[in-house]
Design an enzyme around this catalytic site. Structure first.
Site, PDB file in Angstrom:
ATOM      1  N   ASP A 177       0.848  -1.189   0.000  1.00 26.70           N
ATOM      2  CA  ASP A 177       0.000   0.000   0.000  1.00 26.70           C
ATOM      3  C   ASP A 177       0.882   1.237   0.000  1.00 26.70           C
ATOM      4  OD1 ASP A 177      -1.795   2.134   0.705  1.00 26.70           O
ATOM      5  OD2 ASP A 177      -3.175   0.616   1.463  1.00 26.70           O
ATOM      6  N   THR A 250       1.635 -10.016 -13.211  1.00 25.91           N
ATOM      7  CA  THR A 250       0.312 -10.377 -12.712  1.00 25.91           C
ATOM      8  C   THR A 250      -0.786  -9.631 -13.466  1.00 25.91           C
ATOM      9  OG1 THR A 250       0.291  -8.639 -11.039  1.00 25.91           O
ATOM     10  CG2 THR A 250       1.303 -10.726 -10.423  1.00 25.91           C
TER      11      THR A 250
END
Length: 273
Positions: A177, A250
């Site tokens: 984050d 990803t």
């Protein structure tokens, strides 16, 4: 934005049925959905209060994820309670197996791909996101990945209280984050105090690999890592690294690249003092 324990997860498909909500007890408290699975707060109150780099994500668990948690948590899962030391050789069933700690794995797709590509390395994957934990356990079973273990809880407590010095062959922090607001920068994981702790648990020469698509955070990571006395940049120019082949691209990262995001990799080694 990110894939790890600190960021929102991708929503489940609208057609996916949600797991049943646990029934209220007579005292108004909810029974745990997975009595033998990951605990809601494994370290409880026996560790100090401090600013955390993550926030719990309470998305619903699908039936498939729930079934994986019920069946596989006793075999491949562990709670980060801070009360005991981990024997990684015993945990993975092989004292000679090098073990890498991954902090924040999202839904586990990249973790599973890395485990499949490198069966000679154990991955201790730590997160607090229950659906992701169930998803990774399911992926590990379906793909026969005996080299994955899932840790539930605060990675700082795992590092500080439960892992032995020099016990890790590597540390991976992918898309943490970024805490973009200035007043929240103190919550970012990659800080001098974290690096000093991580260095004590990494074996000399072990690789610390970070990746982020948030450029201001990437710059801060590079600055903090470059100043850390226990680490050295693997790049001769002292800058960012190309994405190594072992870190898979990803779905999340592909979406970001399609939007013009730039992903920065940082590859630093623990110095051999």
């Amino acid at each position: 934005m990110s894939e790890n324990h600190a960021s929102p997860s991708a929503p489940a498909p609208a057609s996916a049925p949600a797991a049943p909500v646990p029934a209220q007890t007579a005292r108004g408290r909810r029974e745990p959905m997975f009595p033998d699975g990951p605990a809601p707060d494994p370290a409880g109150s026996h560790h100090e209060r401090r600013i955390r780099s993550f926030q719990p994500r309470r998305s619903r668990v699908t039936p498939g994820q729930g079934e994986a948690l019920r069946r596989l948590w006793p075999k491949w899962g562990l709670d980060v309670d801070g009360l005991s030391k981990l024997d990684l050789g015993e945990l993975f069933g092989d004292p000679a197996l090098p073990v890498v700690l991954e902090i924040g794995f999202g839904m586990g797709e990249a973790t599973a791909k890395m485990a499949a590509a490198d069966p000679g390395t154990g991955i201790l994957a730590c997160d607090v996101h229950t659906p992701g934990q169930g998803n990774l356990l399911g992926l590990a079973e379906r793909n026969g990945l005996e080299n994955v273990r899932v840790a539930n809880g605060d990675a700082i407590i795992l590092l500080r209280e439960m892992l032995a010095p020099d016990s890790l062959a590597g540390l991976r922090v992918y898309f943490p984050d970024p805490w973009p607001k200035k007043r929240h920068h103190k919550r970012r994981l990659i800080q001098p105090e974290f690096l000093a702790l991580a260095a004590t648990r990494l074996a000399p020469g072990a690789l610390l690999h970070c990746a982020t698509d948030w450029e201001p955070y990437a710059e801060q990571m590079l600055e903090v890592l470059s100043a850390a006395p226990d680490f050295e940049n693997t790049q001769p120019d002292g800058g960012f690294a190309p994405r190594p082949e072992f870190r898979p691209l990803t779905r999340f990262e592909g979406q970001g690249l399609d939007k013009g995001h730039v992903v920065h990799d940082l590859l630093f080694r623990r110095k051999a003092h």
